[in-house]
Design an enzyme around this catalytic site. Structure first.
Site, PDB file in Angstrom:
ATOM      1  N   ALA A   1       0.573  -1.072  -0.004  1.00 33.84           N
ATOM      2  CA  ALA A   1      -0.126   0.164  -0.630  1.00 33.84           C
ATOM      3  C   ALA A   1       0.661   1.243  -0.205  1.00 33.84           C
ATOM      4  CB  ALA A   1      -0.852  -0.179   1.121  1.00 33.84           C
ATOM      5  N   LYS A   2       2.447   1.452   0.024  1.00 33.09           N
ATOM      6  CA  LYS A   2       2.965   2.030   0.421  1.00 33.09           C
ATOM      7  C   LYS A   2       3.217   2.716  -0.910  1.00 33.09           C
ATOM      8  CE  LYS A   2       4.608   1.828   4.706  1.00 33.09           C
ATOM      9  NZ  LYS A   2       3.407   0.685   5.164  1.00 33.09           N
TER      10      LYS A   2
END
Length: 372
Positions: free
Chosen positions: A185-186
């Site tokens: 999700a970064k």
């Protein structure tokens, strides 16, 4: 309308062909861990950030652990870290036998200020972790100057801010070492966990490289110069991350545009919600965390309308059960406690459409119109 908090399928789906190609390349090569693609990623990050050294590892938490270990942090040492943050910014300290010294945070930026950190320094302070959070960068240039004066090791938790900058200097390069995360999700997400340490310190880089692979020097196998860890990145993930790097800047800009749209659409709700303050630095809006009135009711209302939200974070770190041994209690960190009680994170990722953002904001407005 359904608005997921994060749409992995939408992101990975657009890169599926690239992923299959990465898998095929690595399988054909027979080189799976700490090989050509990992070395290539390390060089790519150096080229992108201007760092002298980049050391890839299995996670950003591992990166912080090994960076502190490489700096000699251990039992009897104190390391200053924010009271409001993700758990790894404190757990890595405790796991090395050192003492996390928590400082309260600013009510608008949610960050530990240089002034608060300076006040917490004692003769036992050996390191400071400067933590960027959500959509704000801590004043690392000021912290770097403080640490130079006090001869204290400075670790920059820039896990979510690859592409952020202090003027011409990239976030992650202001301290003695910085870390970036490639959790899916970064901003630059992989297809598994992963992270890197960046540093200009030759000795620190050498020790980090050895520590990540059981203390070996990369030349003489099965000769263990240090008591190290197994914190190695795999090549399929590294190859996938490398292919995503060219779009990082445009994706970060899309995040900024989405954050701006939220601000526009929620303008005028000052009595009910507030945005995190981001100062003069170029940030990377990894998460959109607001302070909201009636947090739990709003969260449920949005869920009923198909909008997924999360709470970052429900409890300050000093009050977590894992840190009970430090003896902190309610009221010790009033700002962090207040933020934790009212924080709500809305969806924000490059693949989110303007229509979805507007829908979320419409539902928030409808909630407050009905409740208050």
């Amino acid at each position: 309308m359904q608005v997921p908090f994060f749409n992995f399928k939408r992101r990975i789906g657009s890169q599926l062909e690239s992923l299959w190609h990465s898998i095929e390349e690595v399988v054909d090569s027979g080189e799976f861990i700490l090989k050509k693609q990992v070395a290539g990623l390390e060089q790519d990050i150096c080229d992108y950030t201007g760092a002298k050294h980049c050391i890839a590892m299995a996670s950003a938490t591992g990166c912080m652990t090994l960076a502190l270990d490489a700096a000699g942090i251990g039992p009897g040492d104190e390391v200053i870290t924010p009271a409001f943050s993700y758990v790894s910014t404190a757990s890595v300290i405790a796991n090395l036998g050192a003492k996390p010294v928590f400082v309260d945070v600013d009510p608008e930026s949610y960050l530990a200020t240089p002034e608060a950190i300076k006040a917490a320094i004692t003769e036992k302070t050996r390191a400071i972790i400067g933590v960027h959070l959500f959509n704000a960068l801590v004043d690392m240039p000021a912290l770097a100057e403080l640490c130079r004066q006090k001869h204290i090791f400075l670790l920059e938790d820039s896990a979510t801010t690859l592409g952020g900058r202090y003027g011409a200097l990239n976030a992650g390069l202001a301290g003695d070492a910085g870390v970036y995360s490639f959790f899916p999700a970064k901003p630059l997400g992989g297809v598994g966990d992963g992270g890197v340490v960046v540093t200009d310190n030759d000795e620190l880089a050498t020790r980090c490289r050895m520590l990540r692979n059981h203390g070996q020097d990369g030349i003489h196998r099965f000769t263990h110069h240090l008591l190290g860890y197994n914190s190695r990145m795999d090549d399929i993930n590294a190859d996938f991350i490398r292919k995503g790097l060219p779009t990082l800047d445009s994706n970060n800009e899309q995040r900024r545009q989405i954050e701006h749209l939220y601000r526009e659409e929620l303008h005028g709700l000052d009595g009910y919600l507030s945005f995190q303050r981001a100062d003069r630095f170029q940030t990377v809006p990894y998460a959109l965390v607001l302070q909201v009135k009636g947090r739990d009711k709003l969260k449920q209302y949005l869920a009923d309308k198909g909008v997924a939200t999360k709470i970052y974070y429900p409890q300050p770190l000093p009050l977590q059960p894992a840190f009970a041994y430090l003896g902190h209690g309610q009221g010790d960190f009033p700002v962090a406690e207040t933020i934790a009680m009212h924080s709500l994170s809305l969806p924000i990722y490059p693949e989110l459409s303007a229509q979805e953002v507007i829908y979320v904001c419409q539902q928030i407005r409808a909630f407050y119109a009905a409740e208050y």
